[in-house]
Design a protein around this motif. Structure first.
Motif, PDB file in Angstrom:
ATOM      1  N   GLU A  76       0.878  -1.397  -0.050  1.00 36.10           N
ATOM      2  CA  GLU A  76      -0.010  -0.006  -0.047  1.00 36.10           C
ATOM      3  C   GLU A  76       0.940   1.505  -0.039  1.00 36.10           C
ATOM      4  O   GLU A  76       0.355   2.397  -0.515  1.00 36.10           O
ATOM      5  CB  GLU A  76      -0.888   0.287   1.166  1.00 36.10           C
ATOM      6  CG  GLU A  76      -2.040  -1.144   1.203  1.00 36.10           C
ATOM      7  CD  GLU A  76      -2.621  -1.390   2.552  1.00 36.10           C
ATOM      8  OE1 GLU A  76      -3.468  -0.506   2.765  1.00 36.10           O
ATOM      9  OE2 GLU A  76      -2.071  -2.348   3.368  1.00 36.10           O
ATOM     10  N   LEU A  79       1.715   3.561  -3.449  1.00 32.19           N
ATOM     11  CA  LEU A  79       0.702   4.516  -4.294  1.00 32.19           C
ATOM     12  C   LEU A  79       1.746   5.607  -4.988  1.00 32.19           C
ATOM     13  O   LEU A  79       1.394   5.933  -6.451  1.00 32.19           O
ATOM     14  CB  LEU A  79      -0.231   5.113  -3.428  1.00 32.19           C
ATOM     15  CG  LEU A  79      -1.137   6.070  -4.288  1.00 32.19           C
ATOM     16  CD1 LEU A  79      -1.676   5.197  -5.615  1.00 32.19           C
ATOM     17  CD2 LEU A  79      -2.451   6.624  -3.351  1.00 32.19           C
ATOM     18  N   ASP A 177      -7.808   1.820 -11.711  1.00 28.49           N
ATOM     19  CA  ASP A 177      -6.159   2.007 -10.928  1.00 28.49           C
ATOM     20  C   ASP A 177      -6.517   2.790  -9.837  1.00 28.49           C
ATOM     21  O   ASP A 177      -7.441   3.987  -9.933  1.00 28.49           O
ATOM     22  CB  ASP A 177      -5.478   2.523 -11.830  1.00 28.49           C
ATOM     23  CG  ASP A 177      -3.961   2.204 -11.623  1.00 28.49           C
ATOM     24  OD1 ASP A 177      -3.411   1.124 -12.401  1.00 28.49           O
ATOM     25  OD2 ASP A 177      -3.304   2.688 -10.937  1.00 28.49           O
ATOM     26  N   TRP A 178      -5.644   2.782  -8.892  1.00 25.43           N
ATOM     27  CA  TRP A 178      -5.612   3.569  -7.541  1.00 25.43           C
ATOM     28  C   TRP A 178      -4.968   4.707  -7.644  1.00 25.43           C
ATOM     29  O   TRP A 178      -5.021   5.844  -7.086  1.00 25.43           O
ATOM     30  CB  TRP A 178      -5.131   2.732  -6.497  1.00 25.43           C
ATOM     31  CG  TRP A 178      -3.288   2.460  -6.508  1.00 25.43           C
ATOM     32  CD1 TRP A 178      -2.842   2.326  -7.593  1.00 25.43           C
ATOM     33  CD2 TRP A 178      -2.864   2.041  -5.221  1.00 25.43           C
ATOM     34  NE1 TRP A 178      -1.460   1.751  -7.120  1.00 25.43           N
ATOM     35  CE2 TRP A 178      -1.526   1.600  -5.568  1.00 25.43           C
ATOM     36  CE3 TRP A 178      -3.013   1.794  -4.019  1.00 25.43           C
ATOM     37  CZ2 TRP A 178      -0.471   1.267  -5.093  1.00 25.43           C
ATOM     38  CZ3 TRP A 178      -1.926   1.501  -3.194  1.00 25.43           C
ATOM     39  CH2 TRP A 178      -0.652   1.070  -3.663  1.00 25.43           C
ATOM     40  N   ARG A 202     -11.392   5.394 -10.426  1.00 24.35           N
ATOM     41  CA  ARG A 202     -10.145   5.052  -9.271  1.00 24.35           C
ATOM     42  C   ARG A 202     -10.662   3.982  -8.514  1.00 24.35           C
ATOM     43  O   ARG A 202     -11.891   3.619  -8.049  1.00 24.35           O
ATOM     44  CB  ARG A 202     -10.039   6.242  -8.360  1.00 24.35           C
ATOM     45  CG  ARG A 202      -8.845   6.099  -7.403  1.00 24.35           C
ATOM     46  CD  ARG A 202      -8.569   7.193  -6.755  1.00 24.35           C
ATOM     47  NE  ARG A 202      -7.227   6.986  -5.948  1.00 24.35           N
ATOM     48  CZ  ARG A 202      -7.237   6.553  -4.757  1.00 24.35           C
ATOM     49  NH1 ARG A 202      -8.316   6.117  -4.239  1.00 24.35           N
ATOM     50  NH2 ARG A 202      -5.907   6.271  -4.115  1.00 24.35           N
ATOM     51  N   ASN A 204      -8.983   0.857  -5.383  1.00 25.41           N
ATOM     52  CA  ASN A 204      -8.065   0.458  -4.688  1.00 25.41           C
ATOM     53  C   ASN A 204      -8.255  -0.751  -4.155  1.00 25.41           C
ATOM     54  O   ASN A 204      -9.192  -1.223  -3.550  1.00 25.41           O
ATOM     55  CB  ASN A 204      -7.643   1.571  -3.405  1.00 25.41           C
ATOM     56  CG  ASN A 204      -6.588   1.113  -2.387  1.00 25.41           C
ATOM     57  OD1 ASN A 204      -5.944   0.099  -2.711  1.00 25.41           O
ATOM     58  ND2 ASN A 204      -6.279   2.026  -1.707  1.00 25.41           N
ATOM     59  N   TYR A 205      -7.163  -1.877  -4.748  1.00 24.38           N
ATOM     60  CA  TYR A 205      -7.284  -3.231  -4.378  1.00 24.38           C
ATOM     61  C   TYR A 205      -7.513  -3.351  -2.678  1.00 24.38           C
ATOM     62  O   TYR A 205      -8.157  -4.323  -2.133  1.00 24.38           O
ATOM     63  CB  TYR A 205      -6.250  -3.911  -4.725  1.00 24.38           C
ATOM     64  CG  TYR A 205      -5.978  -4.286  -6.157  1.00 24.38           C
ATOM     65  CD1 TYR A 205      -7.330  -4.889  -6.943  1.00 24.38           C
ATOM     66  CD2 TYR A 205      -4.774  -4.251  -6.951  1.00 24.38           C
ATOM     67  CE1 TYR A 205      -7.286  -5.267  -8.201  1.00 24.38           C
ATOM     68  CE2 TYR A 205      -4.874  -4.630  -8.384  1.00 24.38           C
ATOM     69  CZ  TYR A 205      -6.178  -5.244  -8.977  1.00 24.38           C
ATOM     70  OH  TYR A 205      -5.759  -5.575 -10.103  1.00 24.38           O
ATOM     71  N   GLU A 207      -9.091  -1.356  -0.731  1.00 23.51           N
ATOM     72  CA  GLU A 207     -10.173  -0.839  -0.050  1.00 23.51           C
ATOM     73  C   GLU A 207     -11.125  -0.693  -1.322  1.00 23.51           C
ATOM     74  O   GLU A 207     -11.404   0.458  -1.697  1.00 23.51           O
ATOM     75  CB  GLU A 207     -10.154   0.422   0.446  1.00 23.51           C
ATOM     76  CG  GLU A 207      -8.979   0.287   1.827  1.00 23.51           C
ATOM     77  CD  GLU A 207      -8.988   1.721   2.392  1.00 23.51           C
ATOM     78  OE1 GLU A 207      -9.366   2.547   1.754  1.00 23.51           O
ATOM     79  OE2 GLU A 207      -8.169   2.026   3.321  1.00 23.51           O
ATOM     80  N   ASP A 209     -14.044  -0.295  -3.855  1.00 27.59           N
ATOM     81  CA  ASP A 209     -15.044   0.721  -4.107  1.00 27.59           C
ATOM     82  C   ASP A 209     -16.303   0.051  -4.360  1.00 27.59           C
ATOM     83  O   ASP A 209     -16.710  -0.332  -5.579  1.00 27.59           O
ATOM     84  CB  ASP A 209     -14.972   1.441  -5.090  1.00 27.59           C
ATOM     85  CG  ASP A 209     -16.024   2.581  -5.380  1.00 27.59           C
ATOM     86  OD1 ASP A 209     -16.895   2.601  -4.636  1.00 27.59           O
ATOM     87  OD2 ASP A 209     -16.051   3.472  -6.250  1.00 27.59           O
TER      88      ASP A 209
END
Length: 321
Positions: A76, A79, A177-178, A202, A204-205, A207, A209
């Motif tokens: 994480e 990013l 993608d994040w 957007r 995030n793996y 978290e 969506d």
């Protein structure tokens, strides 16, 4: 008498070879369609085999990295690295040919790649990238022609989505993608008319969506992006189980499919560990399958890899209705 020590200079193999349709057929384990065969013929896959001395030297380089290098682990905290990387590609779009500008900078960094559990030396440019492209052409031709939408998670520049477009002119293409620079690239491609049916969002793996929904008759794709999440796979798997896409295709480093008794494969797995790459993903999917929540349709190594790893194994699965 003082012992004289001389350094051995590896002798390069002079024979030039070329990966053929038959080579890919044997690696993928099935007859390839005319579409995929044309893609292979159009690409230039010239290479040379390494000598025994060269192979040993490359083993030594990898072992030294594994033993001594302080390699940054995936996760994480990276990013900002990906924001910067895709931002560099975004800056290139107005300066280069579009498809060239979209190719990630991490490809073709080394003069040696992996093919069928051996090191080889590419002569042709972008050899690794082209091998991965053929792998995608095979899978996308097989699975994506009739889908209404294709969602690539961890899409980066969106370059893989254009191979999906080649087999499916009508599908909505979604790149997730994040990194926000990824969405900027896709928005620019749509606004400039490169592809009017491509969109970014957007995601995030770590978290997921849950407000982003996948349309019916759609496929999910990941290509060497899940590798960045280590063992933290359950949140994304559960998201897909809830969304129920028609199909999920993963081209990722899958340690369960490699041969731990083969030294080259062993080094690949150890590098996965060193970098905290994707781990136990197939095992987790198998657990969900045993629980009656999904069906695994294909698991297969591709025998395609970069210098350090064979990172392009294949898993295809679908959630239970």
């Amino acid at each position: 008498m003082k012992e004289q020590i001389t350094s051995q200079v590896p002798v390069y193999s002079s024979t030039i070879k070329n990966l053929s349709i038959q080579d890919f057929t044997e690696a993928f384990g099935e007859t390839l369609t005319p579409y995929v065969q044309r893609k292979i013929e159009d690409a230039n896959f010239q290479y040379q085999n390494l000598t025994a001395a060269e192979t040993e030297e490359n083993y030594k380089k990898i072992v030294e990295i594994l033993l001594h290098a302080n390699l940054e682990k995936a996760g994480e905290h990276r990013l900002s690295i990906w924001e910067k990387g895709w931002g560099e590609n975004l800056d290139c779009i107005s300066k280069e040919e579009i498809m060239e500008a979209l190719v990630p900078k991490y490809f073709n960094k080394f003069s040696i790649v992996r093919w069928r559990q051996q090191f080889i030396r590419p002569i042709s440019k972008q050899f690794e990238y082209k091998m991965l492209a053929v792998l995608q052409d095979w899978l996308f031709d097989k699975y994506l022609r009739d889908k209404s939408a294709v969602y690539e998670f961890g899409c980066g520049t969106g370059h893989n989505l254009f191979r999906a477009r080649n087999v499916n002119p009508k599908a909505e293409l979604w790149g997730l993608d994040w990194a926000t620079s990824s969405q900027e690239i896709l928005n620019q491609l749509r606004k400039s008319g490169v592809d009017k049916n491509i969109f970014g969002h957007r995601f995030n793996y770590f978290e997921p969506d849950t407000n982003f929904h996948i349309k019916s008759n759609s496929a999910v794709v990941t290509v060497a992006s899940l590798e960045q999440i280590g063992e933290k796979t359950d949140a994304f798997i559960q998201y897909l189980l809830d969304e129920k896409p028609e199909l999920c295709i993963h081209i990722e480093p899958i340690h369960e499919l490699l041969d731990k008794n083969n030294f080259m494969d062993f080094l690949s797995v150890e590098y996965f560990k060193k970098r905290n790459y994707l781990w136990n993903f197939l095992t987790r999917l198998q657990n969900f399958e045993n629980a009656g929540k999904l069906d695994i349709l294909k698991t297969q190594r591709s025998y395609i890899g970069s210098f350090f790893i064979e990172g392009y194994s294949v898993i295809v699965w679908k959630p239970k209705a």
